[in-house]
Design a protein around this motif. Sequence first.
Motif, PDB file in Angstrom:
ATOM      1  N   PRO A  14       0.558  -1.197  -0.321  1.00 26.04           N
ATOM      2  CA  PRO A  14      -0.330   0.389   0.480  1.00 26.04           C
ATOM      3  C   PRO A  14       0.688   1.217  -0.629  1.00 26.04           C
ATOM      4  CG  PRO A  14      -0.094  -1.080   1.716  1.00 26.04           C
ATOM      5  CD  PRO A  14       0.822  -2.138   1.136  1.00 26.04           C
ATOM      6  N   ARG A  15       0.787   2.635  -1.483  1.00 27.28           N
ATOM      7  CA  ARG A  15       1.726   3.356  -0.731  1.00 27.28           C
ATOM      8  C   ARG A  15       0.329   4.953  -1.600  1.00 27.28           C
ATOM      9  NH1 ARG A  15       6.123   1.547  -4.860  1.00 27.28           N
ATOM     10  NH2 ARG A  15       7.002   4.375  -4.490  1.00 27.28           N
ATOM     11  N   TYR A  16      -0.406   3.867  -2.760  1.00 28.28           N
ATOM     12  CA  TYR A  16      -1.111   5.303  -3.273  1.00 28.28           C
ATOM     13  C   TYR A  16      -2.449   6.185  -2.147  1.00 28.28           C
ATOM     14  CZ  TYR A  16       1.880   3.730  -6.741  1.00 28.28           C
ATOM     15  OH  TYR A  16       3.378   2.725  -6.542  1.00 28.28           O
ATOM     16  N   ASN A  17      -2.544   7.227  -2.145  1.00 28.37           N
ATOM     17  CA  ASN A  17      -3.620   7.793  -1.544  1.00 28.37           C
ATOM     18  C   ASN A  17      -4.593   7.864  -2.530  1.00 28.37           C
ATOM     19  OD1 ASN A  17      -3.498   9.709  -3.147  1.00 28.37           O
ATOM     20  ND2 ASN A  17      -2.201  11.561  -1.722  1.00 28.37           N
ATOM     21  N   THR A  18      -5.579   8.520  -2.572  1.00 26.54           N
ATOM     22  CA  THR A  18      -7.345   8.012  -3.162  1.00 26.54           C
ATOM     23  C   THR A  18      -6.699   8.775  -4.619  1.00 26.54           C
ATOM     24  OG1 THR A  18      -8.531   7.685  -1.442  1.00 26.54           O
ATOM     25  CG2 THR A  18      -9.797   8.320  -3.325  1.00 26.54           C
ATOM     26  N   LYS A  19      -6.500  10.118  -4.171  1.00 29.34           N
ATOM     27  CA  LYS A  19      -6.000  11.020  -5.264  1.00 29.34           C
ATOM     28  C   LYS A  19      -5.792  10.350  -6.572  1.00 29.34           C
ATOM     29  CE  LYS A  19      -5.099  15.834  -6.528  1.00 29.34           C
ATOM     30  NZ  LYS A  19      -3.865  17.310  -5.403  1.00 29.34           N
ATOM     31  N   ALA A  20      -4.358   9.750  -5.611  1.00 30.51           N
ATOM     32  CA  ALA A  20      -3.431   9.510  -7.205  1.00 30.51           C
ATOM     33  C   ALA A  20      -4.292   8.330  -7.795  1.00 30.51           C
ATOM     34  CB  ALA A  20      -1.974   9.125  -6.269  1.00 30.51           C
ATOM     35  N   VAL A  21      -4.878   7.790  -6.497  1.00 33.95           N
ATOM     36  CA  VAL A  21      -5.655   6.358  -7.708  1.00 33.95           C
ATOM     37  C   VAL A  21      -6.302   7.137  -8.645  1.00 33.95           C
ATOM     38  CG1 VAL A  21      -7.426   4.441  -7.224  1.00 33.95           C
ATOM     39  CG2 VAL A  21      -5.218   5.188  -5.199  1.00 33.95           C
ATOM     40  N   PRO A  28     -13.780   7.618 -10.628  1.00 39.82           N
ATOM     41  CA  PRO A  28     -14.065   9.228  -9.695  1.00 39.82           C
ATOM     42  C   PRO A  28     -14.021   7.747  -8.121  1.00 39.82           C
ATOM     43  CG  PRO A  28     -15.845   9.460 -11.382  1.00 39.82           C
ATOM     44  CD  PRO A  28     -14.657   8.392 -11.235  1.00 39.82           C
ATOM     45  N   ALA A  29     -13.048   9.705  -7.323  1.00 37.20           N
ATOM     46  CA  ALA A  29     -12.858   8.403  -6.247  1.00 37.20           C
ATOM     47  C   ALA A  29     -13.983   7.737  -5.259  1.00 37.20           C
ATOM     48  CB  ALA A  29     -12.542   9.110  -5.663  1.00 37.20           C
ATOM     49  N   ASP A  30     -15.861   8.583  -5.654  1.00 36.89           N
ATOM     50  CA  ASP A  30     -16.469   8.328  -5.055  1.00 36.89           C
ATOM     51  C   ASP A  30     -17.171   7.268  -5.476  1.00 36.89           C
ATOM     52  OD1 ASP A  30     -16.727  10.290  -3.730  1.00 36.89           O
ATOM     53  OD2 ASP A  30     -17.992  11.175  -5.071  1.00 36.89           O
ATOM     54  N   THR A  31     -16.728   6.460  -7.100  1.00 36.03           N
ATOM     55  CA  THR A  31     -16.627   5.496  -7.742  1.00 36.03           C
ATOM     56  C   THR A  31     -15.983   3.993  -7.094  1.00 36.03           C
ATOM     57  OG1 THR A  31     -17.372   6.519  -9.668  1.00 36.03           O
ATOM     58  CG2 THR A  31     -17.300   4.480  -9.590  1.00 36.03           C
ATOM     59  N   PHE A  32     -15.484   4.457  -7.248  1.00 31.53           N
ATOM     60  CA  PHE A  32     -14.497   3.137  -6.890  1.00 31.53           C
ATOM     61  C   PHE A  32     -14.627   2.708  -5.733  1.00 31.53           C
ATOM     62  CE2 PHE A  32     -10.643   5.845  -7.194  1.00 31.53           C
ATOM     63  CZ  PHE A  32      -9.905   5.470  -5.944  1.00 31.53           C
ATOM     64  N   ARG A  33     -15.176   4.046  -4.271  1.00 34.10           N
ATOM     65  CA  ARG A  33     -15.076   3.238  -3.095  1.00 34.10           C
ATOM     66  C   ARG A  33     -16.493   2.783  -3.191  1.00 34.10           C
ATOM     67  NH1 ARG A  33     -12.819   9.365  -1.429  1.00 34.10           N
ATOM     68  NH2 ARG A  33     -14.984   9.645  -1.493  1.00 34.10           N
ATOM     69  N   ALA A  34     -17.246   3.629  -3.943  1.00 35.08           N
ATOM     70  CA  ALA A  34     -18.830   1.950  -4.142  1.00 35.08           C
ATOM     71  C   ALA A  34     -18.561   1.466  -4.166  1.00 35.08           C
ATOM     72  CB  ALA A  34     -19.592   3.551  -4.593  1.00 35.08           C
TER      73      ALA A  34
END
Length: 315
Positions: A14-21, A28-34
Motif C-alpha cells: 500500500p502506497r497510493y492515496n485516493t487522489k493518486a489512484v 472518480p474516487a466516489d466510484t471505486f469507493r462504492a
Amino acid sequence: MAQQHFLTQFSDKPRYNTKAVAQETGVPADTFRAWERRYGVPRPQRTEGGHRLYSERDIATIRWLRDRTAEGLTISQAIALMTDGNEANLSWLSTAVDTEPHTWERLNSRLFSALTDFDSTRAEQILGEGFALYPMEEVFLKLVQPVMVEIGEQWHAGRITVTAEHFATQFVRRKLSSLFNTYNITDGRGLVLLACAPSEQHDLGVLMLAVFLVRHGWQVIYLGPEVPVRDLIDTVRHLQPDIVAVAASTTESATQLLEAGRAITALPPPTPHFGYGGRAFNLNPMLIQRMPGAFLGRDAQEAVDTIADLLSASR
C-alpha cells in the motif's frame, strides 16, 4: 484463475492515496469507493488515521473494471467475470501477459497512429489499456518513449508534419505533468534537482525521470528545458540539493554540460552529486569520458537506480 495470475505481477504494497489512484485510473474516487463498499473490490489498507492506501494491484484492478464497464458490462457482471475462475472468459488477459513482445508492438503501432492522427481520445484509451496490463514505468519506457522516438525520426525524415510532432509532445507532456503534480512531495528520501542543458529544448525524458523519482519517494525540483548554467549554479547554491541531474539530447547541448558539471563539482561542501544523461550520451558514449560526475544510465529507470546508489554510498 487468469485474473489472479494477471494481478500477481503487481505489487500489493500500500502506497497510493485516493487522489493518486483517481488521477492514474481516471475513475472518480466516489466510484471505486462504492465498489469497495458493495463488492469488497478493491481492497485498500488504512493508515492509523483511517485514510485509504492503495497498491499497484488495486490500481490494476480498478483499471480492469473500468475497461470492462466501458465495454458495456455492469460493474456486478465485471466483478463476477473477474472472480468466477472461468479461464475461457479471461483468456485475453493471459494472452496479453504471455505474449508481451507482440502486445507492446501492437500498442506502439496504435499509439503512433492515434497521436499522428491528432486523436487524443484514442491515445488516452490506448494508454489506459497499457496501464491496465503493466506497471506505469513499463508503459512509459516500452510504449510512450519508443513511440515518441519514432515520431521524432519520422518528422526529421519529412514523413509527418511538425504539427503532428508538437501535438504528440504536448499530449505526453500533459500526461507526465499531471502525474508529477499528483505524486510530488515536499519531503522525501532526498532532494533531486532536474534540468536540461542551456540549449536543450527536449525535456520529456527529464520530466519522465521526475515522475519516476517522485513515485519512488524522492523530493524533486524540476527546472525544465534550456536552463542557463549561471542560473543553475545559483539555484544549486540556494537549494543545496543532494544531487543535480541534467540532460542533453544532442552533442552540442551535451558539450554545454561540461561547464555546469565542473562548476557544480567544484562547489564547497556540502557539494551535491552531479549526474547526467540523455540521448546524446546513449548515441555517443565517448562523450561520457569527458564529463565530470556520474552517467545516470540509458533510461529513466536506470537513472532512478543510479541516483539511489549514489546517495546511499555517500551516506
